[in-house]
Design a protein around this motif. Structure first.
Motif, PDB file in Angstrom:
ATOM      1  N   LYS A 170       0.836  -1.191   0.000  1.00  0.00           N
ATOM      2  CA  LYS A 170       0.000   0.000   0.000  1.00  0.00           C
ATOM      3  C   LYS A 170       0.879   1.253   0.000  1.00  0.00           C
ATOM      4  N   LEU A 171       0.513   2.250  -0.776  1.00  0.00           N
ATOM      5  CA  LEU A 171       1.226   3.523  -0.753  1.00  0.00           C
ATOM      6  C   LEU A 171       0.908   4.249   0.544  1.00  0.00           C
ATOM      7  N   VAL A 172       1.957   4.611   1.274  1.00  0.00           N
ATOM      8  CA  VAL A 172       1.805   5.346   2.531  1.00  0.00           C
ATOM      9  C   VAL A 172       2.415   6.726   2.322  1.00  0.00           C
ATOM     10  N   THR A 173       1.691   7.763   2.690  1.00  0.00           N
ATOM     11  CA  THR A 173       2.160   9.119   2.417  1.00  0.00           C
ATOM     12  C   THR A 173       2.002  10.016   3.648  1.00  0.00           C
ATOM     13  N   GLY A 174       2.724  11.140   3.599  1.00  0.00           N
ATOM     14  CA  GLY A 174       2.552  12.200   4.591  1.00  0.00           C
ATOM     15  C   GLY A 174       2.769  11.740   6.018  1.00  0.00           C
ATOM     16  N   ARG A 175       1.887  12.179   6.909  1.00  0.00           N
ATOM     17  CA  ARG A 175       2.000  11.878   8.334  1.00  0.00           C
ATOM     18  C   ARG A 175       1.926  10.386   8.619  1.00  0.00           C
ATOM     19  N   ASP A 176       1.242   9.645   7.754  1.00  0.00           N
ATOM     20  CA  ASP A 176       1.078   8.212   7.994  1.00  0.00           C
ATOM     21  C   ASP A 176       2.410   7.458   7.978  1.00  0.00           C
ATOM     22  N   VAL A 177       3.425   8.036   7.328  1.00  0.00           N
ATOM     23  CA  VAL A 177       4.722   7.346   7.259  1.00  0.00           C
ATOM     24  C   VAL A 177       5.351   7.267   8.644  1.00  0.00           C
ATOM     25  N   PHE A 178       5.462   8.385   9.339  1.00  0.00           N
ATOM     26  CA  PHE A 178       6.116   8.379  10.649  1.00  0.00           C
ATOM     27  C   PHE A 178       5.310   7.586  11.674  1.00  0.00           C
ATOM     28  N   GLU A 179       4.014   7.461  11.466  1.00  0.00           N
ATOM     29  CA  GLU A 179       3.200   6.642  12.352  1.00  0.00           C
ATOM     30  C   GLU A 179       3.736   5.210  12.417  1.00  0.00           C
ATOM     31  N   LEU A 180       4.322   4.737  11.319  1.00  0.00           N
ATOM     32  CA  LEU A 180       4.803   3.360  11.265  1.00  0.00           C
ATOM     33  C   LEU A 180       5.977   3.122  12.207  1.00  0.00           C
ATOM     34  N   TYR A 181       6.655   4.178  12.626  1.00  0.00           N
ATOM     35  CA  TYR A 181       7.735   4.020  13.602  1.00  0.00           C
ATOM     36  C   TYR A 181       7.213   3.402  14.900  1.00  0.00           C
ATOM     37  N   PHE A 182       5.988   3.705  15.242  1.00  0.00           N
ATOM     38  CA  PHE A 182       5.414   3.240  16.498  1.00  0.00           C
ATOM     39  C   PHE A 182       4.687   1.904  16.372  1.00  0.00           C
ATOM     40  N   THR A 183       4.380   1.484  15.154  1.00  0.00           N
ATOM     41  CA  THR A 183       3.457   0.357  14.990  1.00  0.00           C
ATOM     42  C   THR A 183       3.965  -0.783  14.124  1.00  0.00           C
ATOM     43  N   GLU A 184       5.026  -0.586  13.355  1.00  0.00           N
ATOM     44  CA  GLU A 184       5.395  -1.573  12.346  1.00  0.00           C
ATOM     45  C   GLU A 184       6.868  -1.992  12.504  1.00  0.00           C
ATOM     46  N   PHE A 185       7.105  -3.255  12.888  1.00  0.00           N
ATOM     47  CA  PHE A 185       8.480  -3.741  13.077  1.00  0.00           C
ATOM     48  C   PHE A 185       9.316  -3.549  11.818  1.00  0.00           C
ATOM     49  N   LEU A 186       8.757  -3.811  10.666  1.00  0.00           N
ATOM     50  CA  LEU A 186       9.519  -3.734   9.421  1.00  0.00           C
ATOM     51  C   LEU A 186      10.009  -2.317   9.112  1.00  0.00           C
ATOM     52  N   CYS A 187       9.525  -1.336   9.864  1.00  0.00           N
ATOM     53  CA  CYS A 187       9.993   0.042   9.696  1.00  0.00           C
ATOM     54  C   CYS A 187      10.935   0.473  10.820  1.00  0.00           C
ATOM     55  N   LYS A 188      11.279  -0.439  11.718  1.00  0.00           N
ATOM     56  CA  LYS A 188      12.156  -0.108  12.844  1.00  0.00           C
ATOM     57  C   LYS A 188      13.573  -0.626  12.653  1.00  0.00           C
ATOM     58  N   VAL A 189      13.838  -1.219  11.484  1.00  0.00           N
ATOM     59  CA  VAL A 189      15.177  -1.666  11.120  1.00  0.00           C
ATOM     60  C   VAL A 189      15.565  -0.940   9.829  1.00  0.00           C
ATOM     61  N   VAL A 190      16.840  -0.979   9.488  1.00  0.00           N
ATOM     62  CA  VAL A 190      17.273  -0.223   8.299  1.00  0.00           C
ATOM     63  C   VAL A 190      17.656  -1.113   7.131  1.00  0.00           C
ATOM     64  N   TRP A 191      17.776  -2.435   7.349  1.00  0.00           N
ATOM     65  CA  TRP A 191      18.406  -3.278   6.345  1.00  0.00           C
ATOM     66  C   TRP A 191      17.434  -3.908   5.349  1.00  0.00           C
ATOM     67  N   ASN A 192      16.150  -3.746   5.485  1.00  0.00           N
ATOM     68  CA  ASN A 192      15.187  -4.361   4.547  1.00  0.00           C
ATOM     69  C   ASN A 192      14.643  -3.328   3.570  1.00  0.00           C
ATOM     70  N   ALA A 193      15.484  -2.362   3.188  1.00  0.00           N
ATOM     71  CA  ALA A 193      14.977  -1.222   2.420  1.00  0.00           C
ATOM     72  C   ALA A 193      15.999  -0.722   1.406  1.00  0.00           C
ATOM     73  N   VAL A 194      15.479   0.015   0.442  1.00  0.00           N
ATOM     74  CA  VAL A 194      16.285   0.882  -0.419  1.00  0.00           C
ATOM     75  C   VAL A 194      15.781   2.299  -0.218  1.00  0.00           C
ATOM     76  N   TYR A 195      16.723   3.240  -0.063  1.00  0.00           N
ATOM     77  CA  TYR A 195      16.393   4.633   0.216  1.00  0.00           C
ATOM     78  C   TYR A 195      16.918   5.530  -0.891  1.00  0.00           C
ATOM     79  N   ARG A 196      16.178   6.577  -1.183  1.00  0.00           N
ATOM     80  CA  ARG A 196      16.774   7.647  -1.977  1.00  0.00           C
ATOM     81  C   ARG A 196      17.865   8.303  -1.138  1.00  0.00           C
ATOM     82  N   ARG A 197      18.872   8.775  -1.805  1.00  0.00           N
ATOM     83  CA  ARG A 197      20.063   9.284  -1.135  1.00  0.00           C
ATOM     84  C   ARG A 197      19.742  10.403  -0.133  1.00  0.00           C
ATOM     85  N   ASN A 198      18.827  11.293  -0.488  1.00  0.00           N
ATOM     86  CA  ASN A 198      18.548  12.454   0.373  1.00  0.00           C
ATOM     87  C   ASN A 198      17.897  12.060   1.700  1.00  0.00           C
TER      88      ASN A 198
END
Length: 309
Positions: free
Chosen positions: A141-169
């Protein structure tokens, strides 16, 4: 000079000789081939440094960086200095990847104009596998805006750094806290706060090795570090990202109070405290839920922890 389309993969290396080749080979054989692979030998006392150098001869996309032992955070930070990619990823050196992981995630970024893309995870101890999936309403699902930071509190897969690709910025300018375990607790929060668009695929593409000698699985866990990282996250979001949302600050304070409660609660000879500052106690009392607050004050009495004014 940033190279368009290039993915820089940073792999800190320390005392993982039995697993290192598996990790590197899983990155080298990705179907997404435009890679820069940065192996950061963190003063490993085994043959890891030699293995890193061997791979630079096998694959021109690989560079090896050697440093004195400074810890995972400093190894990641050092690796970022060499990253030339438009995209950034991290891998822990006892883990490994499915062949299509980076192709899948970069396609997601490009098709949906994402700041980061994440995948689901398989946890493995070498015998048994556990599938770690996002909550049902978050998968693909596309997650945007304020809903992204909400995942810090609720989603394990967003509390680690190694299962992702990030834009450089999203990554640059943010350093892992030096000398701390639980550094992902801090860094993932900073990345999420910067992110405006992200997705988590339900495809399990990252294999997380449950190493019995690691700090997470059987080794000595430094319980205070997560408190330090949570407090630093709150303070740096306010200072560096100009966060002024009181609801976020309140939730981070509640998380910090819970982590401090767990620190006081744990029975560990490394963490026997005899005193607590009154200001710290008042903070914990204010932000803990009622049940934990009662237990916290009972623990202070039981463990004979004095309150200093």
């Amino acid at each position: 000079m940033v190279e368009k389309g290039l993915l820089s993969v940073i792999i800190p290396v320390y005392k993982v000789e039995p697993y290192l080749r598996r990790c590197i080979d899983s990155v080298r054989t990705q179907t997404y081939e435009k890679l820069q692979i940065i192996l950061v030998d963190d003063g490993s006392p085994d043959n890891c440094g030699k293995i890193c150098d061997e791979y630079t001869e096998l694959d021109s996309r690989i560079i090896a960086v050697h440093q004195e032992n400074e810890g995972l955070s400093d190894a990641r930070n050092h690796g970022l200095l060499f990253a030339k990619g438009e995209y950034i990823a991290f891998v822990d050196s006892d883990d490994w990847l499915a062949p299509t992981m980076y192709e899948t995630l970069i396609k997601m970024i490009e098709q949906h104009n994402l700041d980061m893309a994440r995948c689901s995870v398989i946890g493995s101890d070498g015998t048994h596998e556990d599938y770690i999936l996002p909550r049902a309403n978050m998968a693909d699902k596309l997650v945007t805006g304020r809903d992204v930071f909400e995942l810090y509190f609720t989603e394990f897969l967003c509390k680690v750094v190694w299962n992702a690709v990030y834009r450089r910025n999203i990554v640059m300018g943010i350093l892992s806290p030096s000398g701390c375990h639980s550094q992902d607790n801090y860094v993932s929060g900073r990345y999420l706060y910067r992110t405006k668009r992200m997705m988590i695929t339900s495809d399990c593409l990252y294999y997380y090795y449950k190493n019995p000698t690691s700090t997470t699985h059987g080794g000595h866990k430094r319980f205070l570090d997560i408190c330090i990282c949570t407090e630093k996250l709150r303070d740096d979001l306010i200072r560096e990202e100009h966060m002024n949302d009181n609801s976020y600050i309140d939730r981070l304070n509640k998380k910090l109070a819970r982590e401090l409660f767990h620190f006081v609660r744990v029975d560990d000879v490394h963490y026997r405290i005899s005193t607590i500052q009154k200001a710290q106690k008042d903070f914990i009392d204010k932000y803990l839920d009622l049940f934990r607050c009662i237990r916290f004050n009972w623990l202070l009495h039981k463990k004979h922890i004095r309150i200093l004014k």
